[in-house]
Every structure is written in C-alpha cells, then in structure tokens.
Enzyme design. Sequence first.
Site, PDB file in Angstrom:
ATOM      1  N   GLU A  49       0.840  -1.205   0.000  1.00  0.00           N
ATOM      2  CA  GLU A  49       0.000   0.000   0.000  1.00  0.00           C
ATOM      3  C   GLU A  49       0.869   1.246   0.000  1.00  0.00           C
ATOM      4  O   GLU A  49       1.989   1.243   0.500  1.00  0.00           O
ATOM      5  CB  GLU A  49      -0.970  -0.003   1.188  1.00  0.00           C
ATOM      6  N   ARG A  74       1.503  -2.167  12.233  1.00  0.00           N
ATOM      7  CA  ARG A  74       0.868  -3.201  11.416  1.00  0.00           C
ATOM      8  C   ARG A  74       0.273  -2.645  10.118  1.00  0.00           C
ATOM      9  O   ARG A  74      -0.760  -3.095   9.646  1.00  0.00           O
ATOM     10  CB  ARG A  74      -0.187  -3.971  12.221  1.00  0.00           C
ATOM     11  N   CYS A  79       7.352  -0.858  -2.364  1.00  0.00           N
ATOM     12  CA  CYS A  79       8.545  -1.699  -2.543  1.00  0.00           C
ATOM     13  C   CYS A  79       9.740  -1.271  -1.705  1.00  0.00           C
ATOM     14  O   CYS A  79      10.440  -2.116  -1.143  1.00  0.00           O
ATOM     15  CB  CYS A  79       8.920  -1.796  -4.014  1.00  0.00           C
ATOM     16  N   HIS A 116      11.531   0.402  -9.376  1.00  0.00           N
ATOM     17  CA  HIS A 116      11.164  -0.699  -8.480  1.00  0.00           C
ATOM     18  C   HIS A 116      12.402  -1.271  -7.794  1.00  0.00           C
ATOM     19  O   HIS A 116      13.440  -1.475  -8.441  1.00  0.00           O
ATOM     20  CB  HIS A 116      10.439  -1.798  -9.258  1.00  0.00           C
ATOM     21  N   ASP A 131      11.392 -10.613  -3.484  1.00  0.00           N
ATOM     22  CA  ASP A 131      10.645  -9.372  -3.719  1.00  0.00           C
ATOM     23  C   ASP A 131       9.314  -9.434  -2.987  1.00  0.00           C
ATOM     24  O   ASP A 131       8.405 -10.160  -3.387  1.00  0.00           O
ATOM     25  CB  ASP A 131      10.419  -9.168  -5.222  1.00  0.00           C
TER      26      ASP A 131
END
Length: 279
Positions: A49, A74, A79, A116, A131
Amino acid sequence: MWSGDELDLDAYLERIGYQGERGTPGELRPDLRTLYAVHRAHTAAVAFESLDVLLGRPVALDLKSIEDKLVHARRGGYCYEQNSLLAAALERIGFEVSGRGARNRTRGDSVLAVTHAVLVVTVAGEPWLCDAGFGFQGPREPVPLARPGAEVRQGEWMYRVREEEDGVLVLCLLRGDTWRDLYAFSPQHYHPVDYVVLNHYSSSHPASSFTGRLIVQQAGDRVRQALVGRELTRLHPDGLVEQETIGPDGLLAVLDREFGLRLPDRDVAELVRIHRAED
C-alpha cells in the site's frame, strides 16, 4: 548495509506470523528453507500500500521508521519499505543480501524509468530473486536466478526468469496461457541510498503512479487483489479477472477484510474524504 543489527527481529517475526520448527527465532539459519519460510510469511502478512503518498506524507526509509510503520503499527508499504524491511531481517539472520533496481514492464511497450526495488539473496553460492514489494502480481516465494527459463510453480501461479542482452533478467508471470513480463533488472548493485532517490520520485513526482491515487494490493495464495482508486480487481490463476467498484461507504470494510488494514481515525476520515471527492 541494511541495518539488520538494529531490527527487532522477534517483533518482525511475530508481525509476519513466522514460526520455526520449534517456534523459536533462535533456530533461524541462513539456508533455503528459512528464506522460503520468511519470504512467504512476509508476503502473506504485509499488504502492499502507498496510502501515505496519497495522504501527502513523506515516506521515510530509515529502518526505525519502517519498523514503526510496518511492524509495530501493522501497516503495509510499497517496494522500498517492504524490501528494505525484508533485507534487514534476512541480513540479521545471516543471509548475503544485495539490492537491484527494476524497470516495470506491465504497461505494454512503454519504457518506464527504473523505480522498483528488488533483492538478490545468495544461498550456498546460488542467487535468488526476493521481492515482497511488487503488489498483487509479485512472487510469494524466492525465484531462482541461476537457471534462466526454468518455470517455477508457487501454489497455483507460475513464474520464470528469462535473460536478455547485457545480463538483463526479466521476471515473468503466467496469466492464463500467456507469459507476461512483470519487470526487468540489470546486474548493477543498488544500495539503500539509491532507494532514497527512487523513493523521492515515486512519492512526490506528479508523473508517479502513486501520487494522488489510492493503491492497496495483496498477493493471495489463489486470488490476487488490487484496489486502485475505486476499482477492486481480483486476478485468478487461469487469467480470469473480476472487477468491483468500491464506494466511500464500503472502503474501510474492504481495507480491513481484504487487506488486513486498520487505520487511525484521522487517516480514515481523510481517506474517505478523498475517496468521496472522486464522485
């Protein structure tokens, strides 16, 4: 390199629901079995997210900030956060971890910038792609890099890595009967400071796919889910795609039920306001 010595490993393992053979972190070893178990537990427990970007907040990449957010609060992350946390944990366990920068290839023939972050973990001299931060199409487990072209089954999903010129490797996902490129990465090593630069672009540049848009994703065992804006997409291994529109009144229930995200009241109010403004 990844500040693994600063990580509260017990809290991280509790967050991802990891249990060793006897349920104790002390039994962790830098072997392939542990790598699979940690990677799989992490991707199952921590949603992808980018809500902080949508809320206009800076995304910090120092380990303490990532730990506070993804472990203790939590939350999920994208990435740079996900793989920085995974790298710190693997480094703490004793693995050899290095970073790579990848170019997203899920948008057809468009050539996108390297934005990324992925990891390469070496076990017994063999490299493995790790990943935890590519969202609902990403791998749940490590993918071997020493045998390009080999097909790897992860539950009901199939991955493979193919090699192009100049040592570029491409991670591919089988959707239905078609192999689709996910991203490509070169052998060049990336360091945490490189991800700080990429993170600045991804979290603030107007052209970034994360700015001004709600994105939450989860790679489930069978069904892969992505909430982008108001569109909830469910992807099945046979290629079937289901879509559903999520309005403001249903947003919080979906974040909780489908992605395991429960947010502070002030964040909830702002997200609902943004979601409602899309009318």
